[in-house]
Design a protein around this motif. Structure first.
Motif, mmCIF file in Angstrom:
data_model
loop_
_atom_site.group_PDB
_atom_site.id
_atom_site.type_symbol
_atom_site.label_atom_id
_atom_site.label_comp_id
_atom_site.label_asym_id
_atom_site.label_seq_id
_atom_site.Cartn_x
_atom_site.Cartn_y
_atom_site.Cartn_z
ATOM 1 N N LYS A 79 -13.246 -4.684 1.252
ATOM 2 C CA LYS A 79 -14.123 -4.089 2.267
ATOM 3 C C LYS A 79 -13.605 -2.729 2.736
ATOM 4 C CE LYS A 79 -16.089 -8.332 4.080
ATOM 5 N NZ LYS A 79 -16.142 -9.286 5.192
ATOM 6 N N LEU A 80 -12.295 -2.548 2.706
ATOM 7 C CA LEU A 80 -11.684 -1.306 3.182
ATOM 8 C C LEU A 80 -11.421 -0.312 2.048
ATOM 9 C CD1 LEU A 80 -9.076 -2.762 5.719
ATOM 10 C CD2 LEU A 80 -11.283 -1.699 6.232
ATOM 11 N N GLU A 81 -11.923 -0.616 0.883
ATOM 12 C CA GLU A 81 -11.645 0.202 -0.302
ATOM 13 C C GLU A 81 -11.871 1.697 -0.052
ATOM 14 O OE1 GLU A 81 -13.104 0.575 -4.951
ATOM 15 O OE2 GLU A 81 -14.028 -0.901 -3.639
ATOM 16 N N ASP A 82 -12.981 2.053 0.525
ATOM 17 C CA ASP A 82 -13.286 3.468 0.760
ATOM 18 C C ASP A 82 -12.308 4.113 1.747
ATOM 19 O OD1 ASP A 82 -15.396 3.359 -1.013
ATOM 20 O OD2 ASP A 82 -16.915 3.084 0.545
ATOM 21 N N ASP A 83 -11.788 3.322 2.676
ATOM 22 C CA ASP A 83 -10.833 3.860 3.650
ATOM 23 C C ASP A 83 -9.514 4.276 2.997
ATOM 24 O OD1 ASP A 83 -12.354 3.591 6.102
ATOM 25 O OD2 ASP A 83 -12.136 1.428 5.834
ATOM 26 N N THR A 89 -6.611 11.681 -0.753
ATOM 27 C CA THR A 89 -6.695 13.028 -0.186
ATOM 28 C C THR A 89 -5.302 13.523 0.198
ATOM 29 O OG1 THR A 89 -8.910 12.577 0.641
ATOM 30 C CG2 THR A 89 -7.740 14.424 1.654
ATOM 31 N N TYR A 90 -4.541 12.683 0.844
ATOM 32 C CA TYR A 90 -3.184 13.055 1.264
ATOM 33 C C TYR A 90 -2.319 13.378 0.045
ATOM 34 C CZ TYR A 90 1.231 13.097 3.744
ATOM 35 O OH TYR A 90 2.438 13.483 4.273
ATOM 36 N N CYS A 91 -2.386 12.542 -0.974
ATOM 37 C CA CYS A 91 -1.584 12.753 -2.189
ATOM 38 C C CYS A 91 -1.979 14.041 -2.907
ATOM 39 C CB CYS A 91 -1.732 11.565 -3.145
ATOM 40 S SG CYS A 91 -0.917 10.074 -2.552
#
Length: 129
Positions: A79-83, A89-91
């Motif tokens: 459920k949190l996959e997109d989060d 982005t950070y990497c």
């Protein structure tokens, strides 16, 4: 036992990330911070605050909530996959951030003032644990 380890590991990560927030990010947002530092602050930290919020307010809370139902944790990750895209982005931004620190001695010196004798370069990989 595995869920408890997930919670403890997440709490350790959050503590380390909060150290970065208190030590480096707040320092870069101070009213006395040189404008040269403020100009590159967002390039250096990227979405670090959003990552900290995700780990503290979403992931840890879900681990704690689901600790009595460990079989549901896999579904939570789905459920949190997109989060988790925040990590991507950070990497992607990390090489640029490290290049700024490497190429600009004033910026590097500003962030290498540390309370634990570690440079920001060491701390900026924390979300990659």
């Amino acid at each position: 036992m595995i869920v408890r380890e997930l919670i403890e590991t997440e709490e350790d990560l959050i503590r380390d990330m909060q150290f970065v927030q208190r030590t480096y990010i707040r320092q870069s947002e101070s009213s006395i911070t040189p404008k040269e530092i403020k100009a590159v602050k967002d390039d250096i930290f990227g979405c670090f605050k959003e990552l900290l919020s995700f780990h503290n307010d979403v992931l840890l809370k879900n681990f704690q909530k689901l600790s009595k139902e460990p079989a549901t944790i896999g579904t939570m990750f789905l459920k949190l996959e997109d989060d988790f895209d925040k990590h991507t982005t950070y990497c992607k931004n990390l090489p640029k951030a490290l290049a700024i620190l490497d190429e600009n001695s004033d910026v590097s010196e500003f962030f290498n003032v540390s309370y634990q004798k570690k440079s920001y370069e060491c701390h900026c990989i924390i979300p990659l644990y």
